[in-house]
Design an enzyme around this catalytic site. Structure first.
Site, mmCIF file in Angstrom:
data_model
loop_
_atom_site.group_PDB
_atom_site.id
_atom_site.type_symbol
_atom_site.label_atom_id
_atom_site.label_comp_id
_atom_site.label_asym_id
_atom_site.label_seq_id
_atom_site.Cartn_x
_atom_site.Cartn_y
_atom_site.Cartn_z
ATOM 1 N N TRP A 187 5.734 -9.529 -0.910
ATOM 2 C CA TRP A 187 4.668 -10.422 -0.455
ATOM 3 C C TRP A 187 5.376 -11.491 0.355
ATOM 4 O O TRP A 187 6.439 -11.948 -0.034
ATOM 5 C CB TRP A 187 4.011 -11.163 -1.607
ATOM 6 N N HIS A 204 3.507 -15.093 -2.793
ATOM 7 C CA HIS A 204 4.242 -15.387 -4.028
ATOM 8 C C HIS A 204 3.950 -16.793 -4.554
ATOM 9 O O HIS A 204 3.794 -17.006 -5.751
ATOM 10 C CB HIS A 204 5.745 -15.249 -3.794
ATOM 11 N N ASP A 258 13.604 -13.094 -2.993
ATOM 12 C CA ASP A 258 13.707 -12.611 -1.610
ATOM 13 C C ASP A 258 14.866 -13.259 -0.872
ATOM 14 O O ASP A 258 15.426 -12.683 0.053
ATOM 15 C CB ASP A 258 12.403 -12.892 -0.849
ATOM 16 N N ARG A 266 18.219 -11.211 -1.916
ATOM 17 C CA ARG A 266 18.340 -9.748 -1.892
ATOM 18 C C ARG A 266 19.215 -9.220 -0.763
ATOM 19 O O ARG A 266 19.706 -8.101 -0.842
ATOM 20 C CB ARG A 266 16.969 -9.083 -1.856
ATOM 21 N N HIS A 277 12.461 -4.494 -6.195
ATOM 22 C CA HIS A 277 11.224 -5.118 -5.723
ATOM 23 C C HIS A 277 10.067 -4.124 -5.623
ATOM 24 O O HIS A 277 8.962 -4.513 -5.246
ATOM 25 C CB HIS A 277 11.423 -5.771 -4.353
ATOM 26 N N HIS A 291 8.854 -13.452 -9.694
ATOM 27 C CA HIS A 291 8.725 -12.787 -8.391
ATOM 28 C C HIS A 291 8.173 -11.356 -8.512
ATOM 29 O O HIS A 291 7.273 -10.957 -7.773
ATOM 30 C CB HIS A 291 10.097 -12.750 -7.710
ATOM 31 N N ASP A 300 5.143 -9.131 -6.772
ATOM 32 C CA ASP A 300 5.353 -7.939 -5.937
ATOM 33 C C ASP A 300 4.598 -6.709 -6.436
ATOM 34 O O ASP A 300 4.084 -5.922 -5.643
ATOM 35 C CB ASP A 300 6.851 -7.586 -5.898
ATOM 36 N N HIS A 349 4.042 -2.049 -2.548
ATOM 37 C CA HIS A 349 5.268 -2.084 -3.357
ATOM 38 C C HIS A 349 5.268 -0.978 -4.394
ATOM 39 O O HIS A 349 6.220 -0.823 -5.157
ATOM 40 C CB HIS A 349 5.437 -3.454 -4.019
ATOM 41 N N HIS A 394 3.666 -2.596 6.162
ATOM 42 C CA HIS A 394 4.101 -3.320 4.971
ATOM 43 C C HIS A 394 3.948 -4.831 5.190
ATOM 44 O O HIS A 394 3.444 -5.550 4.323
ATOM 45 C CB HIS A 394 5.549 -2.962 4.629
ATOM 46 N N ASP A 419 1.883 -7.567 3.151
ATOM 47 C CA ASP A 419 2.613 -8.686 2.536
ATOM 48 C C ASP A 419 2.057 -10.029 2.985
ATOM 49 O O ASP A 419 1.958 -10.963 2.201
ATOM 50 C CB ASP A 419 4.085 -8.661 2.985
#
Ligand SMILES: *[C@@H]1O[C@H](CO)[C@@H](O)[C@H](O)[C@H]1NC(C)=O
Ligand SMILES: *[C@@H]1O[C@H](CO)[C@@H](O)[C@H](O)[C@H]1NC(C)=O
Ligand SMILES: *[C@@H]1O[C@H](CO)[C@@H](O)[C@H](O)[C@H]1NC(C)=O
Length: 311
Positions: free
Chosen positions: A21, A26, A65, A68, A80, A136, A140, A146, A169, A173
């Site tokens: 997202w 989030h 995020d 990562r 995720h 988080h 997601d 996801h 995506h 998101d």
């Protein structure tokens, strides 16, 4: 060769995969959760996270995020999402053993980090990291893509949204959720806008269109089985891929306009609202369960946590 700005934009969109997202989603989920956690839960997580403001959850909601793509956080990339090997729109569904990557997926990660928050043998810094991951990942797992393998969760499907090229995506998101903001533009620091939307959706849960259904959102949730709990959320998110994300399959939306005044957006908006509201409400309930089971927070004999901290 000189790239035109349009091409540069498209290349950035392709390579800058977000897989999460956007920050706005989030932070909205985190603010909804802060509206519903019990006072004891708020104190527990404010203490753990070292932040006693009302923003203690929102402020860490996008941390996962931010790490990562770092050397330290690279291991967490596959955590995720879960790559459901289904075939939308004719078949949606998740089989945990089939779809959860051997090195972990979002479902196993929710289990792993939930148990780490509650593990008194871990250093506090590890328990803080675990809390940030749980906050988080519960967000997601409510984003339909996801929970989808097709074109790497839609990252490989280019569409246009209000005449700009994005991958699918990213649209799920970020782009659709941004339509819920007055004026449709989300600031770089979207805390105030996210709080506004969170308060609206919280109002729908308490006394509006989600009041009735929100009761069922917590069904089946148990700290005794975080995998079953999270898998149920993933299956629900994945089902939206067949009905709303790819209702006529992935090829039917490739290169299509999905933004303003499209039937696609009209159908997608209520799903995004529902999933944000569910994610926030469930995150609150999950954090309540964790805080209630935390050693030292309550008398341990008040709660039966099968297997102790070995969830
Ligand atoms: C608490 O979190 C908010 C949001 O990230 C941040 O602005 C604030 O500075 C934090 N406060 C403390 C004491 O860390
Ligand atoms: C749980 O998380 C830890 C710390 O990130 C990691 O080292 C471990 O491999 C994870 N275990 C599982 C089963 O995912
Ligand atoms: C739904 O509305 C009823 C009646 O006003 C209220 O008691 C209940 O707490 C509401 N549900 C939620 C989740 O707030």
């Amino acid at each position: 060769m000189k790239l035109s700005p349009l091409i540069i934009g498209a290349v950035t969109t392709l390579s800058g995969q977000t897989w999460a997202w956007g920050g706005f989603g989030h932070i909205t989920v985190a603010y909804i959760a802060s509206n519903f956690v019990s006072p004891k839960t708020a104190t527990y997580f404010q203490t753990l996270l070292g932040n006693s403001t009302d923003d203690y959850l929102a402020g860490v909601a996008t941390w996962a995020d931010s790490v990562r793509y770092t050397k330290w956080g690279r291991f967490s990339g596959p955590l995720h999402y879960i790559d459901a090997n289904d075939s939308p729109p004719s078949y949606c569904g998740i089989v945990y053993e089939r779809d959860c990557n051997p090195s972990g997926c979002i479902v196993s990660a929710i289990q792993n980090y939930t148990s780490q928050i509650l593990d008194p043998s871990l250093r506090e810094s590890s328990r803080v990291i675990a809390a940030k991951f749980v906050i988080h990942f519960v967000g997601d797992i409510h984003q339909p893509l996801h929970n989808e393998n097709v074109a790497r969760g839609g990252n490989g499907i280019l569409v246009t949204f209000d005449k700009t090229k994005f991958n699918l995506h990213h649209v799920w998101d970020t782009s659709i959720a941004e339509k819920l903001v007055p004026g449709g533009r989300v600031a770089r620091q979207p805390y105030a806008q996210a709080k506004h939307l969170a308060d609206q959706l919280s109002g729908q849960i308490v006394g509006g269109k989600f009041n009735e259904s929100s009761r069922s959102w917590l069904e089946g949730m148990t700290l005794a089985d975080p995998v079953a709990t999270a898998l149920q959320w993933a299956v629900e998110g994945n089902a939206h891929v067949c009905t709303t994300v790819m209702p006529q399959g992935p090829e039917a939306i490739r290169d299509q306009e999905l933004g303003s005044d499209t039937v696609y957006l009209k159908n997608a908006l209520p799903v995004i609202e529902l999933q944000l509201a569910k994610a926030g409400y469930r995150l609150a309930a999950w954090l309540d369960m964790i805080a209630a089971a935390a050693p030292g927070n309550f008398k341990t004999d008040d709660f039966s946590l099968p297997g102790g901290s070995d969830l």
